[in-house]
Scaffold this active site. Structure first.
Site, PDB file in Angstrom:
ATOM      1  N   HIS A  36       4.427  -1.009  -8.062  1.00 24.93           N
ATOM      2  CA  HIS A  36       4.857  -0.914  -9.362  1.00 24.93           C
ATOM      3  C   HIS A  36       6.637  -0.688  -9.378  1.00 24.93           C
ATOM      4  CE1 HIS A  36       1.321  -0.573 -11.511  1.00 24.93           C
ATOM      5  NE2 HIS A  36       0.800  -0.042 -10.567  1.00 24.93           N
ATOM      6  N   SER A  69     -15.144 -23.988 -13.634  1.00 27.63           N
ATOM      7  CA  SER A  69     -14.816 -23.161 -12.408  1.00 27.63           C
ATOM      8  C   SER A  69     -16.311 -22.976 -11.916  1.00 27.63           C
ATOM      9  CB  SER A  69     -14.593 -21.635 -12.728  1.00 27.63           C
ATOM     10  OG  SER A  69     -14.569 -20.624 -11.907  1.00 27.63           O
ATOM     11  N   SER A 127      -4.700 -10.297  -6.607  1.00 25.66           N
ATOM     12  CA  SER A 127      -4.115 -11.434  -7.555  1.00 25.66           C
ATOM     13  C   SER A 127      -5.053 -12.806  -7.609  1.00 25.66           C
ATOM     14  CB  SER A 127      -2.820 -11.996  -6.577  1.00 25.66           C
ATOM     15  OG  SER A 127      -1.926 -10.874  -6.850  1.00 25.66           O
ATOM     16  N   ASP A 173       3.266 -10.843  -7.331  1.00 23.17           N
ATOM     17  CA  ASP A 173       2.078 -11.892  -6.962  1.00 23.17           C
ATOM     18  C   ASP A 173       2.686 -12.953  -7.067  1.00 23.17           C
ATOM     19  OD1 ASP A 173       1.188  -9.071  -7.229  1.00 23.17           O
ATOM     20  OD2 ASP A 173       0.180  -9.584  -9.100  1.00 23.17           O
ATOM     21  N   TYR A 223      -1.528  -0.698 -17.551  1.00 26.14           N
ATOM     22  CA  TYR A 223      -0.239  -1.189 -16.688  1.00 26.14           C
ATOM     23  C   TYR A 223       0.919  -1.412 -17.841  1.00 26.14           C
ATOM     24  CZ  TYR A 223       2.265  -4.642 -13.896  1.00 26.14           C
ATOM     25  OH  TYR A 223       3.245  -5.209 -13.190  1.00 26.14           O
TER      26      TYR A 223
END
Ligand code: GLA
Length: 387
Positions: A36, A69, A127, A173, A223
């Site tokens: 953070h 996917s 990530s 990330d 977040y």
């Protein structure tokens, strides 16, 4: 991951064709320390992983972008006239966000078929989203010969996440996923974007990632709340010292100014960010000197600060970290990533790893009722074309 079976799957979904799909890969990442701090212009020390997301891609001469996917059994067909539309809650918003960013940089989208296949656990804080974004950016830039370099891809992937997904994340990330290197940690200044690759010489020690399997639920809104609290701290402090980001303050400067932040919660958030920044600098020095014991202590201090001052850990991560620290051969343990669930990371002596996994696994399950997963991780290379 077997590329040939992915190609077979691709043909099964999109049909046989004269041209073969091209294969790209982007890793996940684990952050060793510096949590953070990225959206506060601070320092971070992540590394790329060896597992990540594969993307197979081929133009289809049509007027739709088709996406599938292998991780979920649903797919999407997006007409070229509606690529700008967000589809709330859908996984393919990640590639779509990137496609939109590339359109702003000259991409003229054509019909194409994309198959994503990832081996990063979802919602684990490793990530998987940055990995999808970066593999999409790399594939499209390559396929369409766009004049966009790696740094620009990293920046646009972040923008895609901020604007298309709505998470006000920092740049760590995408940077780790893009610029990470095998056996190296990436020491990044998130303000200037200068970075240094530091050999991850761990001797007899291994990085073990412990997945709590706690779903991150409200993580995105929490977040964004933390991002807002940091901005509030900057607003208060900047009345007394000219700053635009918390990362500009040393810990001592913060101690001298902190009484200007009236809300105790906001003060605690700022304290975490500024103390964590110093811990990253200390951890880099420790790593360069091969002082892994100190590195481990800094990991422990980082978790404690994330637990008590930033309040992003939660019961599962705290139990995991406490159990990890009680094991023989562990130099340090902390949560990694955004928190609120997801993974912890520990520095564990190689010959104690097996015992660590069984003991921590057992105790964690006893205390939380959740079945954890463990990965012994190596630092891998960043985004690339496979062939
Ligand atoms: C998430 C975000 C990053 C960073 C970390 C916390 O992973 O995507 O930008 O803020 O949380 O360090």
């Amino acid at each position: 991951m077997n590329i040939q079976s992915l190609k077979n799957l691709f043909r099964g979904i999109y049909g046989q064709h004269d041209t073969e799909p091209v294969v790209f890969f982007a890793p996940g990442r684990v952050n060793l320390i510096g949590e953070h701090t990225d959206y506060n212009g601070g320092f971070v020390l992540p590394c790329a992983l060896t597992f990540g997301t594969y993307l197979l891609i081929r133009k289809n001469n049509g007027k739709v972008i088709r996406m599938a996917s292998s991780n979920f059994d649903y797919s999407a067909e997006i007409s070229l006239t509606s690529v700008q539309d967000k589809r709330p809650g859908k996984w393919y918003n990640y590639p779509l966000g990137v496609i939109n960013q590339l359109i702003e940089r000259g991409l003229k989208p054509e019909g194409m078929d994309l198959l994503f296949s990832g081996n990063i656990p979802n919602s684990a804080g490793l990530s998987s989203s940055a990995s999808i974004e970066m593999v999409t950016a790399k594939a499209l830039v390559d396929m369409f010969g766009l004049d966009v370099d790696l740094l620009e891809m990293i920046k646009l992937a972040k923008k895609a996440e901020n604007e298309f997904i709505g998470v006000n994340c920092g740049i760590m990330d995408m940077f780790a996923v893009g610029a990470g290197k095998k056996n190296q940690a990436l020491f990044l200044n998130c303000d200037t974007l200068d970075y240094e690759l530091i050999p991850l010489e761990l001797g007899d020690y291994k990085i073990v990632i412990a997945n709590t399997n706690k779903s991150r639920g409200l993580a995105d809104s929490k977040y964004n709340e933390r991002v807002a609290e940091c901005s509030a701290a900057v607003r208060q402090l900047s009345k007394h010292k000219k700053i635009t980001q918390l990362g500009e303050l040393t810990y001592q400067e913060f101690v001298d100014l902190s009484h200007h932040i009236p809300e105790i919660t906001v003060r605690k958030r700022a304290k975490h960010v500024i103390s964590e920044n110093q811990r990253v600098l200390d951890a880099v020095t420790a790593l360069k000197k091969g002082n892994l014991a100190l590195f481990g202590k800094l990991m422990n201090a980082s978790h404690n600060s994330l637990r008590h001052d930033y309040e992003v850990t939660g019961n599962e991560l705290d139990v995991m970290v406490e159990e990890a620290r009680q094991c023989e051969g562990v130099l340090g343990a902390r949560m990694t990533g955004a928190g609120f669930g997801g993974c912890a990371v520990a520095l564990v002596k190689a010959d104690a790893v097996e015992k660590f996994i069984s003991r921590v696994g057992e105790r964690y399950q006893e205390k939380t009722g959740l079945q954890p997963l463990f990965y012994v991780s190596e630092a891998g290379d960043g985004v690339r074309k496979i062939g």
